[in-house]
Structure formats: structure tokens, C-alpha cells
Design a protein around this motif. Structure first.
Motif, PDB file in Angstrom:
ATOM      1  N   SER A  98     -75.833  39.410  -7.730  1.00  0.00           N
ATOM      2  CA  SER A  98     -76.276  39.826  -9.058  1.00  0.00           C
ATOM      3  C   SER A  98     -75.058  40.242  -9.877  1.00  0.00           C
ATOM      4  O   SER A  98     -74.524  41.344  -9.704  1.00  0.00           O
ATOM      5  N   ARG A 100     -74.966  41.019 -12.960  1.00  0.00           N
ATOM      6  CA  ARG A 100     -75.360  42.164 -13.787  1.00  0.00           C
ATOM      7  C   ARG A 100     -75.212  43.465 -13.006  1.00  0.00           C
ATOM      8  O   ARG A 100     -74.589  44.417 -13.471  1.00  0.00           O
ATOM      9  N   ASN A 101     -75.815  43.521 -11.824  1.00  0.00           N
ATOM     10  CA  ASN A 101     -75.744  44.739 -11.019  1.00  0.00           C
ATOM     11  C   ASN A 101     -74.314  45.027 -10.574  1.00  0.00           C
ATOM     12  O   ASN A 101     -73.876  46.182 -10.571  1.00  0.00           O
ATOM     13  N   ASN A 102     -73.585  43.991 -10.177  1.00  0.00           N
ATOM     14  CA  ASN A 102     -72.205  44.189  -9.744  1.00  0.00           C
ATOM     15  C   ASN A 102     -71.340  44.751 -10.872  1.00  0.00           C
ATOM     16  O   ASN A 102     -70.462  45.579 -10.629  1.00  0.00           O
ATOM     17  N   ILE A 104     -72.398  46.723 -13.214  1.00  0.00           N
ATOM     18  CA  ILE A 104     -72.780  48.128 -13.338  1.00  0.00           C
ATOM     19  C   ILE A 104     -72.145  48.959 -12.219  1.00  0.00           C
ATOM     20  O   ILE A 104     -71.632  50.054 -12.452  1.00  0.00           O
ATOM     21  N   PHE A 105     -72.151  48.414 -10.997  1.00  0.00           N
ATOM     22  CA  PHE A 105     -71.597  49.144  -9.849  1.00  0.00           C
ATOM     23  C   PHE A 105     -70.072  49.110  -9.809  1.00  0.00           C
ATOM     24  O   PHE A 105     -69.451  49.873  -9.078  1.00  0.00           O
ATOM     25  N   GLN A 109     -71.432  43.957  -4.761  1.00  0.00           N
ATOM     26  CA  GLN A 109     -72.177  44.557  -3.659  1.00  0.00           C
ATOM     27  C   GLN A 109     -73.680  44.304  -3.746  1.00  0.00           C
ATOM     28  O   GLN A 109     -74.407  44.631  -2.825  1.00  0.00           O
ATOM     29  N   SER A 110     -74.117  43.717  -4.836  1.00  0.00           N
ATOM     30  CA  SER A 110     -75.559  43.588  -5.050  1.00  0.00           C
ATOM     31  C   SER A 110     -76.020  42.135  -4.918  1.00  0.00           C
ATOM     32  O   SER A 110     -75.413  41.225  -5.489  1.00  0.00           O
ATOM     33  N   VAL A 112     -79.725  39.737  -4.942  1.00  0.00           N
ATOM     34  CA  VAL A 112     -81.121  39.755  -5.365  1.00  0.00           C
ATOM     35  C   VAL A 112     -81.787  38.431  -4.990  1.00  0.00           C
ATOM     36  O   VAL A 112     -81.115  37.478  -4.588  1.00  0.00           O
TER      37      VAL A 112
END
Length: 175
Positions: A98, A100-102, A104-105, A109-110, A112
Motif C-alpha cells: 500500500s 498510501r499507507n507506506n 503515512i508510516f 511496511q503495509s 493490503v
């Protein structure tokens, strides 16, 4: 002796009969798996969660295992063999990172669920599926039963590698 109306009615009946046969021939076959005749159960997506899993390697998917009420009760009670009527659905998607999530983090690491791959259904009926440990199998892609009979023949061969005390089920209940 037929009157005009009698002949007309008889002719109309023949036309309707052949029309009905032609329509029936054009209807799609029932959506069931070969070998086992397993259907995609209505409402299976509302079943309770048994567990989730990640399958690495060539599949690289994430999957959720769902069970009907009979399955959930048997899992919770540790009942083996599973009772007839148990149904387990395995719904799988490609595992994808992801972005998008990576972002943010701040690091990769994310992961989906990506595109769906298939749904597999296992149905317990000790009498009907006696030759395969009491289980019938179906695989569905985009809601349609996979009609590859050779593929369906491999299901129990893989499940048979499990202990009979597990009733040939890979899934363990996650509490």
C-alpha cells in the motif's frame, strides 16, 4: 376430426413445446463445481470469520476463512469430525503493498488486499463425499464455478496430507 381452431391449438402447442425446448437449451447450466457439484452459497460473505492467512510463494495472497453457523459452532467446541452441513469459505486476494499507507508510516511496511483471485468452498457431507473424507470442494472465479475437473481432483489429495484427527481441514480457529 379437427376444426380450424382445433388444428390451430394443436399447432400452437407444438410451437410452444419446441420454443420451450429451445429456450431451455439456451439457459446457462447451474453454477456448480465439477466432480463435487458444490455451489457458491448465497450470503457466504456474511459468515463469521474463522481466521485469516497469508500464503507466500507463487500465490502471494491474503485470505480470509469464513464459516457458516455449523462450522463456527464446531470450531468453537473443537468438534471433530465436523458435522454434516459444515461449510467453510476461503476468500483470497492478491497481497499488494500500500503506497498510501507506506507514505503515512514513512517506510514500506503495509500490505493490503489487491485484486480478488478466487473463492474456495468446502462442504461436509460424510455420505455424499465419502471417497474424499466427507468433503466436497468448489472453486469460483468472479462468481463462476471453475469447470476444470482435473483441478477439483487435486483438492482432497492436498487435504489428505493433514491428519484425519483434523478432519482434513487446514484452517484453525483464531480466538
Amino acid at each position: 376430426m379437427f376444426t380450424f381452431y382445433g388444428r390451430f391449438a394443436a399447432g400452437a402447442a407444438v410451437v410452444m413445446l419446441f420454443g420451450a425446448i429451445a429456450i431451455a437449451d439456451g439457459l446457462p447450466e447451474k453454477n456448480v463445481s465439477p466432480v463435487f457439484g458444490v455451489e457458491l452459497p448465497a450470503g457466504y460473505r456474511q459468515w463469521q470469520v474463522i481466521s485469516v492467512a497469508h500464503e507466500a510463494g507463487n500465490l502471494n495472497d491474503i485470505r480470509i476463512n469464513l464459516g457458516n453457523d455449523i462450522a463456527i459452532k464446531a470450531f468453537r467446541n473443537g468438534q471433530r469430525p465436523f458435522p454434516d452441513g459444515t461449510m467453510i469459505a476461503r476468500v483470497a486476494w492478491k497481497l499488494v503493498p500500500s503506497a498510501r499507507n507506506n507514505a503515512i508510516f514513512g517506510r514500506p511496511q503495509s500490505f493490503v488486499a489487491g485484486d480478488p483471485t478466487n473463492v474456495q468452498i468446502s462442504v461436509k457431507n460424510a455420505r455424499r463425499y465419502a471417497a474424499t473424507g466427507g468433503w466436497g470442494y468448489g472453486q469460483f472465479e468472479n462468481g463462476k464455478a471453475n469447470q476444470d475437473a482435473a483441478l477439483m481432483q487435486t483438492c482432497f489429495a492436498c487435504h489428505a496430507k493433514l491428519l484425519a484427527s483434523d478432519d482434513f481441514v487446514f484452517t484453525s480457529y483464531s480466538r
